[in-house]
Design a protein around this motif. Structure first.
Motif, mmCIF file in Angstrom:
data_model
loop_
_atom_site.group_PDB
_atom_site.id
_atom_site.type_symbol
_atom_site.label_atom_id
_atom_site.label_comp_id
_atom_site.label_asym_id
_atom_site.label_seq_id
_atom_site.Cartn_x
_atom_site.Cartn_y
_atom_site.Cartn_z
ATOM 1 N N SER A 236 0.846 -1.193 0.000
ATOM 2 C CA SER A 236 0.000 0.000 0.000
ATOM 3 C C SER A 236 0.883 1.245 0.000
ATOM 4 C CB SER A 236 -0.924 0.012 1.229
ATOM 5 O OG SER A 236 -1.714 1.170 1.249
ATOM 6 N N GLY A 247 3.439 -5.661 3.573
ATOM 7 C CA GLY A 247 3.156 -6.672 4.579
ATOM 8 C C GLY A 247 3.650 -8.027 4.144
ATOM 9 N N ILE A 253 5.613 -5.611 8.926
ATOM 10 C CA ILE A 253 5.298 -4.555 7.964
ATOM 11 C C ILE A 253 6.568 -3.746 7.727
ATOM 12 C CG2 ILE A 253 3.900 -2.525 7.449
ATOM 13 C CD1 ILE A 253 1.776 -3.592 9.346
ATOM 14 N N LEU A 277 -3.786 -3.293 4.022
ATOM 15 C CA LEU A 277 -3.202 -2.082 4.582
ATOM 16 C C LEU A 277 -3.932 -0.870 4.026
ATOM 17 C CD1 LEU A 277 0.580 -2.978 4.119
ATOM 18 C CD2 LEU A 277 -0.760 -3.199 6.222
ATOM 19 N N LEU A 284 -0.927 4.169 9.673
ATOM 20 C CA LEU A 284 -1.086 3.003 8.812
ATOM 21 C C LEU A 284 -1.895 1.952 9.558
ATOM 22 C CD1 LEU A 284 -0.367 1.379 6.239
ATOM 23 C CD2 LEU A 284 1.693 0.592 7.440
ATOM 24 N N SER A 286 -3.645 -1.861 9.618
ATOM 25 C CA SER A 286 -3.403 -3.193 9.056
ATOM 26 C C SER A 286 -4.395 -4.180 9.650
ATOM 27 C CB SER A 286 -1.971 -3.648 9.344
ATOM 28 O OG SER A 286 -1.732 -3.691 10.751
#
Length: 502
Positions: A236, A247, A253, A277, A284, A286
């Motif tokens: 992402s 990821g 990550i 993501l 961020l 997830s």
């Protein structure tokens, strides 16, 4: 003596019960005399016929003296009776002639017809016989079969309805470019491609991430995992397009600087392969296979700032709204949750809306770019529906059965449309007109199910990654030239307005 006679004449004229001498007879008396010559008939006057008698002479008589001079001032032309209309202005003779002529057979010679045509042209400027009083555009409709009276057929031109007008917009049915993507995993829960604002397309292939420059067609290998058994599960881009989050299946990550092609940092917190993501400024988010959602702040060393728990199974769809106020998540438990923005702190966070109408896994979640409170969600193989929600009221605005697994949804920024990617059994892209949800186009090019979609920064192209190990770029949302000119003109006007204000 003369004065006495004048007074006697005036006295006689003023008497209403006596006859007025030296006047022409009435019209009814003239008609009766013509029919029955002789003395004046009695009883035909509409007034008092028994007490009246008139002279049968039509010419008024003259007498000597001033009284005679006064009587001579009466008009010699016969006047009409006040009870019968004056027909002197009516062309009765001409009307009688025309009526009798219509019943007679036509005996006009060609020379006479040409003469009459020449007179009509000289007088009116056109031939009356060829003049068109009513003019129908287009061919008239034919009379239906079995029609007995053709005079009752309505002749008109059938106009095309507005819905059947040809759309001037061209949508190509084939992809603009097809990229080979060897070793791309056929996994419904992975998010393997993403398009940056700087026009780079990130593609995850097994344990490596490649960047494809859409402008120059250049391919760059950004990273490759050291361990061969670790694969890339999601990718992402940040909004600015200079950093990409990756990821991995090792529950990590990684954050990379694309311009420098440099690794920056690793963020942990998952106990299983990282799911989808999504960025909201420097936060961020997830999704995890445990059903949790983690918020990471990339600016601080202690990156983990919050955890959301609202799914009982794996989180497979995650997307922040464009204004950053809400986070939408879809899970394998057939739920779609809407979370408020949380910038940090501890405690339990509850979703503001939970939608339970789907009957399958919800991976496709997308926010409308022009209505910030409208969310689109799509269900898996056992559901196959696209549903549009109002997150403020929780109402379902519309639902459509796609007859195929919905794997991803994108909203168009150039049109009021959305495009969906499908798996079993159609393996196609479908463009839908919002809000009626009518099909605009079906794009077929993949031989296996589509896993994910992503859109170019200008909103004109869509890239689709499928299990057939290809990434196909579709130029299906290009703006009309007329609309593009209008937008350029509006932008020029707005820039001039800002300059004048400054």
């Amino acid at each position: 003596m003369v004065q006495v006679l004048l007074e006697a004449d005036l006295h006689g004229l003023l008497k209403l019960d006596t006859l007025i001498p030296n006047v022409p007879p009435a019209r009814w008396q003239r008609k009766a005399k013509e029919r029955c010559p002789g003395p004046s008939p009695v009883g035909l006057s509409p007034m008092k016929p028994a007490s009246r008698s008139h002279s049968s002479s039509k010419t008024p008589s003259t007498t000597a003296g001033k009284s005679g001079s006064k009587i001579q001032s009466t008009p010699k032309k016969a006047g009409g009776d006040c009870y019968i209309p004056n027909c002197s202005t009516m062309q009765m003779e001409m009307a009688n002639f025309l009526l009798s002529k219509e019943n007679d057979p036509a005996e006009d010679s060609p020379t006479k017809k040409e003469q009459q045509k020449a007179w009509a042209v000289n007088r009116n400027g056109f031939d009356v016989e060829e003049a068109k009083i009513l003019h129908l555009r287009g061919k008239p409709q034919n009379a239906p079969e079995g029609c007995q009276n053709n005079l009752k057929v309505l002749y008109s031109q059938k106009m095309a309805p507005g819905s059947s007008r040809k759309n001037s917009r061209y949508i190509p049915s084939k992809p603009d470019r097809v990229l080979d993507a060897p070793e791309m995993f056929n996994d419904y829960y992975l998010n393997l491609i993403d398009w940056s604002s700087q026009n780079f397309l990130a593609v995850a292939l097994d344990n490596a991430v490649c960047l494809w420059n859409h402008a120059t067609r250049e391919i760059i290998l950004l990273l490759q995992m050291e361990h061969q058994d670790v694969y890339i599960s999601s990718a992402s881009w940040i909004k600015e397009g200079d950093y990409v989050a990756v990821g991995t299946s090792s529950a990590e990550i990684q954050l990379w600087d694309v311009e420098q092609q440099k690794y920056l940092r690793t963020m942990t917190g998952h106990c299983a392969p990282v799911g989808p993501l999504s960025w909201n400024s420097c936060i961020l988010s997830s999704g995890a296979r445990t059903g949790h959602i983690h918020h990471h702040s990339v600016r601080v060393a202690e990156h983990h700032v919050a955890t959301l728990a609202g799914h009982t199974q794996e989180v497979c769809g995650l997307r922040w709204s464009l204004d950053g106020h809400y986070l939408a998540s879809g899970g394998n438990d057939s739920l779609a949750n809407v979370w408020p923005c949380t910038q940090g702190g501890g405690g339990d966070f509850a979703p503001v809306q939970t939608f339970t109408q789907h009957q399958g896994a919800v991976k496709a979640v997308a926010w409308c770019p022009w209505q910030m409170n409208v969310l689109a969600t799509g269900g898996g193989t056992s559901d196959r529906h696209i549903r549009i929600w109002n997150v403020c009221s929780g109402a379902c605005l519309s639902a459509v059965d796609t007859c195929s697994q919905v794997t991803f949804i994108l909203w168009s920024t150039n049109y009021k449309e959305l495009i969906s990617g499908h798996g079993f059994a159609q393996n196609q892209l479908v463009i839908w007109k919002y809000p009626r949800m009518n099909k605009v186009a079906e794009l077929q090019g993949h031989t296996d199910r589509i896993l994910i979609l992503t859109m170019s920064p200008d909103g004109t192209s869509v890239a689709s990654a499928a299990a057939d190990e290809t990434v196909q770029v579709w130029s299906c949302l290009e703006m009309d030239p007329i609309k593009k000119k209008k937008e350029k003109a509006n932008s020029a006007k707005s820039s001039i307005l800002h300059q004048s204000i400054r």
